[in-house]
Design a protein around this motif. Structure first.
Motif, PDB file in Angstrom:
ATOM      1  N   GLY A 192      11.305 -10.347  -4.462  1.00  0.00           N
ATOM      2  CA  GLY A 192      10.983  -9.782  -5.775  1.00  0.00           C
ATOM      3  C   GLY A 192       9.934  -8.697  -5.727  1.00  0.00           C
ATOM      4  O   GLY A 192       9.698  -8.019  -6.733  1.00  0.00           O
ATOM      5  N   TRP A 193       9.284  -8.499  -4.570  1.00  0.00           N
ATOM      6  CA  TRP A 193       8.291  -7.432  -4.431  1.00  0.00           C
ATOM      7  C   TRP A 193       8.990  -6.102  -4.155  1.00  0.00           C
ATOM      8  O   TRP A 193      10.142  -6.064  -3.719  1.00  0.00           O
ATOM      9  N   GLU A 194       8.285  -5.003  -4.392  1.00  0.00           N
ATOM     10  CA  GLU A 194       8.821  -3.688  -4.074  1.00  0.00           C
ATOM     11  C   GLU A 194       7.698  -2.767  -3.600  1.00  0.00           C
ATOM     12  O   GLU A 194       6.516  -3.032  -3.854  1.00  0.00           O
ATOM     13  N   VAL A 195       8.088  -1.714  -2.898  1.00  0.00           N
ATOM     14  CA  VAL A 195       7.125  -0.711  -2.434  1.00  0.00           C
ATOM     15  C   VAL A 195       7.156   0.462  -3.413  1.00  0.00           C
ATOM     16  O   VAL A 195       8.216   1.049  -3.648  1.00  0.00           O
ATOM     17  N   GLU A 196       6.009   0.781  -3.969  1.00  0.00           N
ATOM     18  CA  GLU A 196       5.910   1.953  -4.827  1.00  0.00           C
ATOM     19  C   GLU A 196       5.713   3.178  -3.928  1.00  0.00           C
ATOM     20  O   GLU A 196       4.668   3.351  -3.313  1.00  0.00           O
ATOM     21  N   GLN A 197       6.721   4.015  -3.833  1.00  0.00           N
ATOM     22  CA  GLN A 197       6.680   5.169  -2.941  1.00  0.00           C
ATOM     23  C   GLN A 197       6.212   6.397  -3.706  1.00  0.00           C
ATOM     24  O   GLN A 197       6.796   6.755  -4.726  1.00  0.00           O
ATOM     25  N   SER A 198       5.146   7.000  -3.215  1.00  0.00           N
ATOM     26  CA  SER A 198       4.658   8.221  -3.850  1.00  0.00           C
ATOM     27  C   SER A 198       4.137   9.147  -2.759  1.00  0.00           C
ATOM     28  O   SER A 198       4.898   9.587  -1.908  1.00  0.00           O
ATOM     29  N   SER A 199       2.843   9.382  -2.745  1.00  0.00           N
ATOM     30  CA  SER A 199       2.239  10.216  -1.703  1.00  0.00           C
ATOM     31  C   SER A 199       1.003   9.505  -1.175  1.00  0.00           C
ATOM     32  O   SER A 199       0.470   8.592  -1.819  1.00  0.00           O
ATOM     33  N   THR A 200       0.547   9.939  -0.009  1.00  0.00           N
ATOM     34  CA  THR A 200      -0.666   9.351   0.558  1.00  0.00           C
ATOM     35  C   THR A 200      -1.846   9.556  -0.394  1.00  0.00           C
ATOM     36  O   THR A 200      -2.637   8.632  -0.623  1.00  0.00           O
ATOM     37  N   ALA A 201      -1.953  10.748  -0.963  1.00  0.00           N
ATOM     38  CA  ALA A 201      -3.058  11.033  -1.876  1.00  0.00           C
ATOM     39  C   ALA A 201      -3.013  10.132  -3.099  1.00  0.00           C
ATOM     40  O   ALA A 201      -4.045   9.613  -3.547  1.00  0.00           O
ATOM     41  N   ALA A 202      -1.812   9.917  -3.643  1.00  0.00           N
ATOM     42  CA  ALA A 202      -1.680   9.059  -4.823  1.00  0.00           C
ATOM     43  C   ALA A 202      -2.032   7.617  -4.480  1.00  0.00           C
ATOM     44  O   ALA A 202      -2.676   6.911  -5.278  1.00  0.00           O
ATOM     45  N   MET A 203      -1.623   7.161  -3.302  1.00  0.00           N
ATOM     46  CA  MET A 203      -1.949   5.799  -2.877  1.00  0.00           C
ATOM     47  C   MET A 203      -3.458   5.608  -2.773  1.00  0.00           C
ATOM     48  O   MET A 203      -4.004   4.620  -3.255  1.00  0.00           O
ATOM     49  N   VAL A 204      -4.134   6.572  -2.135  1.00  0.00           N
ATOM     50  CA  VAL A 204      -5.578   6.465  -1.967  1.00  0.00           C
ATOM     51  C   VAL A 204      -6.287   6.521  -3.324  1.00  0.00           C
ATOM     52  O   VAL A 204      -7.288   5.821  -3.550  1.00  0.00           O
TER      53      VAL A 204
END
Length: 310
Positions: A77-89
């Motif tokens: 039920g989990w998922e990976v939110e894919q964006s950018s390294t900058a957005a993650m940080v």
């Protein structure tokens, strides 16, 4: 006399009743506190919306995290939110400033482990993320014969996690482009650069194309090597692409070399797909690591298995 005894009995009975009620109330509060404490440790998934905050699609750690979700039953039920390294940080910093729960894809070398010294990796009992990683240099077939001095320098390139993270952190902290920071690093570390250039002859404008990924770690290594090559007279181009294209470019001879192959786990699938079509020059950095990371204030979450299913 009898009246006094009656009054004492009534007083004692009243005190016992007060103590009994107080004890009941205290027990209720303790149970509520225990329940609240239990809820706070058991609802991490709900608090983060069963989401792992990740980086770009196609990145090695993104692919591996998708595998982890498949391998660990408790990540159902989990998922990976894919964006950018900058957005993650950015999301990580916001959560840590407010001491809120968050689960992120983490890797070393990266400056976030320098900036956030209270960030910890989660244990990985199933070994999906592997152990300590190496970053390898790969060259296209024929580079040694056609451009022996470029081949020799790239083959001799080697540095540390601290070297790479230092460049990344300074770029992040000052806002200066990694290329400029890398150039200054080369000027400030002549002894290390001398080891890379030992026996490398000067050339006159020989073109070299380094193929890399667009992340700060790989930008750091590509730019320091580019600067060292240019000091020997090479004309260097750095081409940033995603991981699959990087391996394909070296295998097809569209690029001369890459310094960005994470092994034996992160880029294993890409490596094995083209292993017969490039030259493996060995590690240029040892001690790299990938995995899921959380802030240390999430004291009850120390393993991937502590993250509950949806």
């Amino acid at each position: 006399m009898l009246e006094n005894w009656k009054n004492q009995i009534i007083w004692i009975t009243g005190m016992l009743l007060v103590l009994f009620l107080a004890a009941c109330g205290s027990g209720s509060d303790s149970e509520e506190n225990a329940e609240e404490s239990s809820d706070s440790s058991m609802n991490i998934g709900e608090e983060v919306d069963y989401t792992i905050t990740g980086i770009e699609p196609g990145a090695g750690i993104t692919v591996t995290t998708e595998k982890a979700i498949e391998e660990y039953e408790n990540l159902n039920g989990w998922e990976v939110e894919q964006s950018s390294t900058a957005a993650m940080v950015t999301e990580l910093e916001k959560a840590m400033n407010n001491e809120e729960p968050i689960v992120v894809t983490g890797w070393n070398p990266h400056w976030m482990f320098t900036k956030f010294d209270n960030l910890k990796y989660l244990e990985d009992p199933q070994g999906v993320y592997g152990e300590v990683e190496q970053i390898k240099s790969l060259a296209r077939t024929g580079l040694e014969e056609e451009k022996p001095n470029a081949y020799k320098l790239i083959d001799q390139f080697n540095w540390s996690v601290e070297d790479m993270e230092g460049i990344m952190y300074e770029s992040s902290d000052t806002g200066e482009d990694i290329a400029a920071v890398a150039k200054q690093w080369v000027e400030d570390n002549p002894d290390k650069v001398a080891e890379w250039t030992d026996g490398v002859e000067d050339v006159d404008g020989v073109a070299v194309e380094l193929v890399s990924t667009p992340w700060d770690s790989e930008r750091a290594s590509a730019n320091v090597v580019a600067e060292a090559l240019e000091q020997k007279g090479f004309n260097v181009t750095i081409t940033p692409v995603d991981v699959a294209v990087m391996f394909e470019a070296i295998a097809n001879g569209d690029g001369d070399a890459t310094l960005a192959a994470w092994m034996p786990q992160t880029h294993a699938d890409f490596y094995e797909s083209f292993v017969d079509d490039f030259v493996d020059l060995g590690e240029n950095l040892d001690g790299a690591k990938i995995g899921l990371a959380v802030p240390e204030y999430m004291e009850d979450i120390n393993s991937i298995e502590d993250l509950e299913a949806k």
